[in-house]
Design a protein around this motif. Structure first.
Motif, short mmCIF file in Angstrom:
data_model
loop_
_atom_site.label_atom_id
_atom_site.label_comp_id
_atom_site.label_asym_id
_atom_site.label_seq_id
_atom_site.Cartn_x
_atom_site.Cartn_y
_atom_site.Cartn_z
N ARG A 2 7.61 -4.58 -32.02
CA ARG A 2 7.27 -3.17 -31.96
C ARG A 2 7.97 -2.51 -30.77
O ARG A 2 8.08 -3.09 -29.70
N ARG A 25 8.05 8.48 -36.20
CA ARG A 25 7.87 7.59 -37.33
C ARG A 25 8.48 8.21 -38.59
O ARG A 25 8.31 9.39 -38.87
N GLY A 26 9.20 7.39 -39.33
CA GLY A 26 9.90 7.88 -40.53
C GLY A 26 11.36 8.18 -40.29
O GLY A 26 12.11 8.41 -41.24
N ASP A 115 13.66 1.17 -36.22
CA ASP A 115 13.62 1.54 -37.63
C ASP A 115 12.49 2.55 -37.89
O ASP A 115 11.66 2.83 -37.00
N PRO A 116 12.42 3.13 -39.09
CA PRO A 116 11.42 4.18 -39.37
C PRO A 116 9.98 3.72 -39.28
O PRO A 116 9.07 4.55 -39.26
N GLU A 117 9.72 2.38 -39.24
CA GLU A 117 8.36 1.89 -39.09
C GLU A 117 8.03 1.54 -37.63
O GLU A 117 6.95 1.02 -37.35
N TYR A 119 9.93 -0.52 -35.44
CA TYR A 119 10.33 -1.84 -34.96
C TYR A 119 11.76 -1.80 -34.39
O TYR A 119 12.64 -1.14 -34.96
N HIS A 144 14.64 2.03 -46.23
CA HIS A 144 13.39 2.76 -46.05
C HIS A 144 13.26 3.93 -47.02
O HIS A 144 12.12 4.36 -47.29
N LYS A 147 11.62 2.12 -49.81
CA LYS A 147 10.23 1.76 -49.50
C LYS A 147 9.32 2.99 -49.39
O LYS A 147 8.09 2.85 -49.35
N THR A 149 9.32 4.91 -46.74
CA THR A 149 8.95 5.06 -45.33
C THR A 149 9.95 5.91 -44.55
O THR A 149 9.88 5.96 -43.32
#
Length: 631
Positions: A2, A25-26, A115-117, A119, A144, A147, A149
């Protein structure tokens, strides 16, 4: 893992709003750890512009400003730098290196991809990662998007309010034969001709838009021009221009004809010469690092030329090539340019010119005796080159102690300290004035010897203070009427200081060392530089080994074994506990090419970085030191 939260003193370019990782995020996020003194960081800012434009709805770049110099920790100075370098993304002010440490950054610049999540998926040090980032961003967007996301739309960037004025972050200036002044108006990507009063605009040369375009004064384009030099009278019959310009971000030299303002490119291709690339100086000489390459001026890549001066001794223009820590000689009568000094290693090393180390040379001035005075900005040093007619010479440092020591201290030259100087001028009495940029001062060096009045090692005093990032100096007039013109970059103006009856002060503002986290290491250490070619690429061995690793230390005695130049990216180091602490200098180059058998001439890419890692030898220290070049 994270990603760690983004913490610092405050934010710029967000309209006053604090940004959290949850807000991002995203989006694909790139953290750019930078400091505004660093030429490699400025190269990365330029590399990122096209990437930011191409992926504007899915990519957010966050600049994390982690300062090296005391001046860079000043919030007002950071605001000016963000404006000066046209940083069009949010910037986190991280003066205590809190976020820097959270992401284990060890070098300027360092890039971290999230990344968009939320991480961390990659970390890269140095410059030259433009293509690698593009490949990775495309992968993350596709993954993503599938997905669900990925969130498309605008990011958190809010542009600051524009500040109009005749000059915008002017860099350097030169006096014209007609009595006017020509100023490199870097922030306006143009040249401004001013009346003798230094305020009235006579004309502008350049459209004001960033670019590399030749033509008349309304059509030509520059990109952050810096140094200016008048063409000597003896060359006028051969050359069709009157002023030579170091067009820094274009990696080019430009010629300007004063009669009509016409601009032509006279050296450079517009592309940056990357240290270690197959077409650079070192490769041309079988992989060595010394100077000696000469080629057709418009066919050789340059790297951020910052200043230019005429050397009668060499019969050529001297070019301070800040981008790769070298000096070059440009002979436009012959149409050639040659690398004459510096090994492309960054540091402070005197001796024969071809073996010397420089660190972002940014200011030049030639004295009546032919010696070339040099403001070496990253080592906060004043240095002097004694040239020989054969285009060689030797280098001596008169003020300065290395990459990580600086300050505002006057007195004997070997004890005096500067802070990131960018300009230099030889005064009528033979002393040397230095634009001590990050101290906001003009300093004066009086040489030792029969003609000097200083100590046996020379003497440094302060002749002006409370200036706003002085970056260029010009001596105007002679005798009692002589004045020193100071280009105050951050104040967007030029200022005159009378030289007659000038009062020099002795200032002791102390000496500073760059404070970065110290790594505790054991007596024996395994050094590992991580490099993984981006997807669709492979190592490029067509011109010899595709990797190169150089290791040294300050002080040299810190390394008992493991110093030197080799191919492998891992190495056993033996540190001397009796020395105890110092800085490990690690330079890594890696070349990779697009891996597509159907392409006859695949595109190739070079990644390069210099690390200066403060270390301490302890019995419980780490036995491994990992430095990510791309991983």
């Amino acid at each position: 893992m994270r990603a760690s939260e983004l913490r610092g003193r405050g934010w710029l370019n967000t309209g006053g709003r604090d940004i959290t990782l949850a807000d991002l995020r995203g989006k694909v996020v790139v953290l750019d750890f930078w400091t505004f003194c660093c030429i490699n960081c400025l190269h990365v800012l330029d590399e990122m512009r096209e990437l930011e434009a191409e992926f504007s709805d899915v990519l957010v770049v966050i600049g994390v400003h982690s300062p090296k110099f005391v001046h860079e920790a000043d919030p007002d100075a950071l605001v000016a730098a963000v404006d000066r370098y046209e940083v069009h993304h949010p910037v986190l002010d991280d003066p205590q290196l809190v976020t820097w440490q959270a992401y284990t950054a060890r070098a300027w610049p360092t890039l971290v991809v999230i990344d968009p999540e939320g991480y961390v998926v990659a970390q890269m040090a140095g410059e030259g990662h433009r293509h690698n980032l593009e490949v990775l961003v495309r992968e993350l967007v596709a993954e993503h998007d599938a997905k669900g996301t990925l969130h498309r739309g605008s990011g958190p960037y809010v542009p600051p309010r524009a500040t109009p004025g005749t000059l915008r972050f002017p860099a350097k200036a030169v006096a014209l034969p007609n009595g006017n002044l020509l100023v490199a108006d870097a922030g306006h990507h143009s040249l401004a001709e001013l009346a003798p009063d230094g305020q009235t605009l006579v004309r502008r040369i350049g459209s004001g838009e960033r670019g590399l375009v030749d033509g008349g004064p309304d059509d030509a384009r520059f990109s952050e021009p810096n140094g200016l030099c008048l063409v000597p009278d003896e060359l006028r019959p051969w050359l069709e221009y009157d002023v030579l310009v170091a067009d820094t971000v274009n990696h080019a030299l430009r010629g300007v004809r004063l009669s009509d303002g016409a601009v032509t490119t006279v050296a450079g291709t517009g592309e940056q010469l990357m240290v270690g690339a197959s077409d650079n100086v070192s490769a041309a000489f079988g992989g060595g690092t010394g100077a000696g390459f000469a080629g057709p001026a418009q066919g050789v890549r340059l790297s951020s030329p910052w200043d230019v001066a005429w050397s009668q001794r060499w019969g050529a223009f001297v070019v301070a090539m800040a981008g790769n820590h070298t000096l070059w000689a440009f002979d436009d009568k012959e149409g050639s340019i040659a690398h004459v000094g510096g090994t492309m290693n960054e540091g402070l090393l005197d001796g024969p010119l071809r073996d010397a180390w420089f660190a972002q040379p940014s200011g030049l001035a030639v004295g009546p005796d032919g010696r070339i005075w040099l403001a070496d900005s990253e080592t906060s040093a004043l240095r002097v080159v004694t040239p020989t007619p054969a285009g060689e010479g030797s280098v001596d440092t008169v003020v300065g102690a290395g990459l990580f020591e600086f300050g505002h201290r006057d007195g004997p030259a070997d004890e005096a300290r500067l802070q990131h100087p960018l300009g230099v001028a030889v005064l009528p009495d033979g002393s040397v004035a230095v634009a001590d940029t990050y101290n906001g001062a003009v300093r004066r060096y009086v040489p030792a010897g029969p003609e000097g009045t200083g100590t046996p090692v020379g003497e440094v005093t302060t002749i002006a203070t409370d200036l706003a990032e002085p970056s260029g100096l010009v001596v105007l007039g002679t005798g009692a009427d002589a004045t020193l013109l100071v280009v105050e970059s951050a104040a967007h103006r030029v200022t005159r200081i009378p030289l007659a009856g000038i009062v020099a002060a002795a200032v002791d503002g102390g000496v500073h060392r760059t404070q970065r986290p110290v790594t505790d290491l054991a007596h024996r250490v395994r050094l590992d530089v991580v490099f993984t070619p981006a997807k669709g690429q492979k190592y490029d061995d067509r011109f010899g080994p595709s990797t190169r690793l150089q290791v040294s230390s300050t002080p040299p005695g810190l390394l008992l074994a493991g110093a030197g130049d080799d191919v492998a990216f891992d190495r056993e180091l033996v540190l001397d506990p009796a020395v105890g602490e110092g800085v490990l200098h690690v330079t890594a180059h890696a070349a990779s090419c697009d891996d597509d058998p159907a392409v006859e001439y695949p595109a190739c890419h070079l990644n390069a970085q210099d690390w200066g890692v403060p270390v301490r030898v302890t019995a419980s220290g780490d036995t491994a030191l990992t430095l990510p070049l791309h991983g």
